[in-house]
Design a protein around this motif. Structure first.
Motif, PDB file in Angstrom:
ATOM      1  N   ILE B  81       0.843  -1.213   0.000  1.00  0.00           N
ATOM      2  CA  ILE B  81       0.000   0.000   0.000  1.00  0.00           C
ATOM      3  C   ILE B  81       0.873   1.257   0.000  1.00  0.00           C
ATOM      4  N   LEU B  82       1.839   1.316   0.938  1.00  0.00           N
ATOM      5  CA  LEU B  82       2.663   2.527   1.048  1.00  0.00           C
ATOM      6  C   LEU B  82       3.482   2.758  -0.219  1.00  0.00           C
ATOM      7  N   LEU B  83       4.097   1.671  -0.712  1.00  0.00           N
ATOM      8  CA  LEU B  83       4.919   1.795  -1.910  1.00  0.00           C
ATOM      9  C   LEU B  83       4.071   2.249  -3.092  1.00  0.00           C
ATOM     10  N   HIS B  84       2.843   1.731  -3.162  1.00  0.00           N
ATOM     11  CA  HIS B  84       2.005   2.076  -4.309  1.00  0.00           C
ATOM     12  C   HIS B  84       1.492   3.508  -4.221  1.00  0.00           C
ATOM     13  N   LEU B  85       1.193   3.965  -3.008  1.00  0.00           N
ATOM     14  CA  LEU B  85       0.755   5.360  -2.862  1.00  0.00           C
ATOM     15  C   LEU B  85       1.915   6.309  -3.164  1.00  0.00           C
ATOM     16  N   TRP B  86       3.137   5.841  -2.874  1.00  0.00           N
ATOM     17  CA  TRP B  86       4.314   6.684  -3.038  1.00  0.00           C
ATOM     18  C   TRP B  86       4.744   6.756  -4.505  1.00  0.00           C
ATOM     19  N   HIS B  87       4.956   5.554  -5.150  1.00  0.00           N
ATOM     20  CA  HIS B  87       5.508   5.531  -6.507  1.00  0.00           C
ATOM     21  C   HIS B  87       4.475   5.257  -7.590  1.00  0.00           C
ATOM     22  N   ARG B  88       3.398   4.625  -7.234  1.00  0.00           N
ATOM     23  CA  ARG B  88       2.351   4.211  -8.165  1.00  0.00           C
ATOM     24  C   ARG B  88       2.913   3.396  -9.330  1.00  0.00           C
ATOM     25  N   ASN B  89       3.871   2.529  -9.004  1.00  0.00           N
ATOM     26  CA  ASN B  89       4.423   1.609  -9.987  1.00  0.00           C
ATOM     27  C   ASN B  89       3.971   0.200  -9.581  1.00  0.00           C
ATOM     28  N   ALA B  90       2.970  -0.326 -10.294  1.00  0.00           N
ATOM     29  CA  ALA B  90       2.315  -1.570  -9.879  1.00  0.00           C
ATOM     30  C   ALA B  90       3.318  -2.707  -9.694  1.00  0.00           C
ATOM     31  N   LEU B  91       4.214  -2.857 -10.673  1.00  0.00           N
ATOM     32  CA  LEU B  91       5.138  -3.982 -10.634  1.00  0.00           C
ATOM     33  C   LEU B  91       6.081  -3.892  -9.434  1.00  0.00           C
ATOM     34  N   LEU B  92       6.591  -2.673  -9.184  1.00  0.00           N
ATOM     35  CA  LEU B  92       7.491  -2.454  -8.041  1.00  0.00           C
ATOM     36  C   LEU B  92       6.775  -2.804  -6.733  1.00  0.00           C
ATOM     37  N   SER B  93       5.535  -2.312  -6.573  1.00  0.00           N
ATOM     38  CA  SER B  93       4.782  -2.578  -5.342  1.00  0.00           C
ATOM     39  C   SER B  93       4.577  -4.074  -5.147  1.00  0.00           C
ATOM     40  N   ILE B  94       4.206  -4.765  -6.238  1.00  0.00           N
ATOM     41  CA  ILE B  94       3.867  -6.187  -6.137  1.00  0.00           C
ATOM     42  C   ILE B  94       5.109  -7.031  -5.873  1.00  0.00           C
ATOM     43  N   VAL B  95       6.178  -6.753  -6.599  1.00  0.00           N
ATOM     44  CA  VAL B  95       7.401  -7.556  -6.438  1.00  0.00           C
ATOM     45  C   VAL B  95       7.987  -7.352  -5.037  1.00  0.00           C
ATOM     46  N   THR B  96       8.035  -6.091  -4.564  1.00  0.00           N
ATOM     47  CA  THR B  96       8.594  -5.835  -3.234  1.00  0.00           C
ATOM     48  C   THR B  96       7.745  -6.495  -2.153  1.00  0.00           C
ATOM     49  N   GLY B  97       6.422  -6.307  -2.227  1.00  0.00           N
ATOM     50  CA  GLY B  97       5.539  -6.895  -1.219  1.00  0.00           C
ATOM     51  C   GLY B  97       5.661  -8.410  -1.182  1.00  0.00           C
TER      52      GLY B  97
END
Lengths: 231, 112
Positions: B81-97
């Motif tokens: 959630i935080l990563l996606h609100l910050w960068h809004r890069n779907a792949l980055l949020s999903i891979v990191t999580g």
């Protein structure tokens, strides 16, 4: 094949390969059939939970009527998915039947959340490509799992979280597009209620029915308010 | 019934049953696609379904007993959630999580 489109399906690749493999391993370790029946099921049925249930039904040699009822009930939530795609799939020609066939939870999530900047026909073609890619990942997973059986060597424990993360990202995107929180609360609370009250096999369909009911009530409320203002 | 015939008819029946759940709305409601109720459902149901899938799968992904108390899935969820609100890069949020979730699950911390 367009690179941006492929990128949109990557989370599904990370989710479908391990899940398909889990099904394949289950199939080849529980049943005494040739490995290729597993990918064949991925090609014709294309349903994650449905195929995993199928393994236990085949093992029990369940009657065909029972099989029909069990598979229909397990996938009954898909009855509601089409409701939000009647317009989007309209006029898609021969592609339409495949778009409908491929409506898994994940494909539905992606197709209803992704940006659609191009002309309608182009976007329907992209919907078709996305569905095809997703099914390719799934079938590849089923085949790999069934071929490897118990010999899966690498520790991929937890990789299926990619699908949960995808749903989280798409929820945020839905919120940004709608600017309203009501459907999110309706969905989240319906899910919490369903998990608390229903056995595992009925939780998803129970939650979808509750959420749809909440949207119906919201619709009636809005309509009554409009009538009060104009009447 | 011979076992090849059984699995082939099984697959056929399962295919028809699954496809039926997906095609029925298009068979019976296509003509009403502009009805205001269906437009309302079409607009809001995807968001509701997304939120309910998150909740159902999060509950199933977490270990709710000690010592994790759900944090093994809620922490990666917060990261996404935080990563996606910050960068809004779907792949980055999903891979990191997913990486955080895998690290926690494979570390054995949840089964101490």
């Amino acid at each position: 094949m367009n690179a941006a489109l492929f990128r949109q399906t990557l989370p599904i690749l990370f989710g479908y390969l391990p899940l398909g493999m889990a099904f394949g391993v289950l199939f080849s370790t529980q049943l005494d059939y040739a490995w290729w029946y597993a990918p064949l099921m991925g090609v014709t049925i294309f349903a994650g939970a449905g195929q995993i249930l199928a393994v236990s039904l085949i093992a029990a040699r369940a009657g065909l009527l029972e099989v029909f009822v069990a598979m229909f009930v397990l996938n009954a939530r898909h009855l509601f998915y089409g409701l939000s795609l009647l317009g989007q799939f309209r006029g898609a020609g021969w592609r339409k039947i495949y778009l409908i066939f491929g409506l898994t939870d994940e494909t539905y999530s992606l197709l209803t959340s992704r940006p659609r900047p191009g002309p309608r026909e182009d976007e329907q073609r992209n919907d078709f490509r996305i569905t095809l890619l997703n099914q390719a990942y799934w079938v590849a997973g089923c085949a790999l799992g069934a071929l490897l059986g118990d010999n899966v060597a690498f520790d991929s424990t937890g990789i299926e979280f990619a699908l949960v993360a995808l749903f989280i990202v798409l929820t945020i995107e839905q919120y940004k597009a709608l600017g309203e929180t009501f459907p999110l609360w309706a969905g989240a609370l319906s899910a919490a209620l369903a998990v608390a009250l229903l056995p595992a096999a009925q939780q998803l369909i129970g939650a979808v029915i509750l959420a749809t009911a909440a949207l119906l009530i919201q619709y009636r409320r809005n309509r009554d308010n409009v009538e009060r203002v104009h009447g | 019934m011979d076992s090849t015939l059984y699995i082939l008819s099984f697959i056929a029946v399962a295919t028809v049953a699954t496809f039926a759940t997906r095609v029925i709305p298009f068979l019976f409601l296509s003509r009403h696609h502009e009805h205001p109720l269906l437009l309302h459902i079409g607009r809001y149901l995807p968001a509701a379904v997304m939120a309910l899938l998150v909740v159902v799968f999060l509950i199933k992904s977490a270990s709710w007993s000690a010592p994790a108390f759900g944090a093994d899935a809620l922490l990666p969820c917060a990261v996404v959630i935080l990563l996606h609100l910050w960068h809004r890069n779907a792949l980055l949020s999903i891979v990191t999580g997913t990486a955080v979730y895998m690290a926690i699950q494979q570390s054995g911390l949840t089964t101490l």
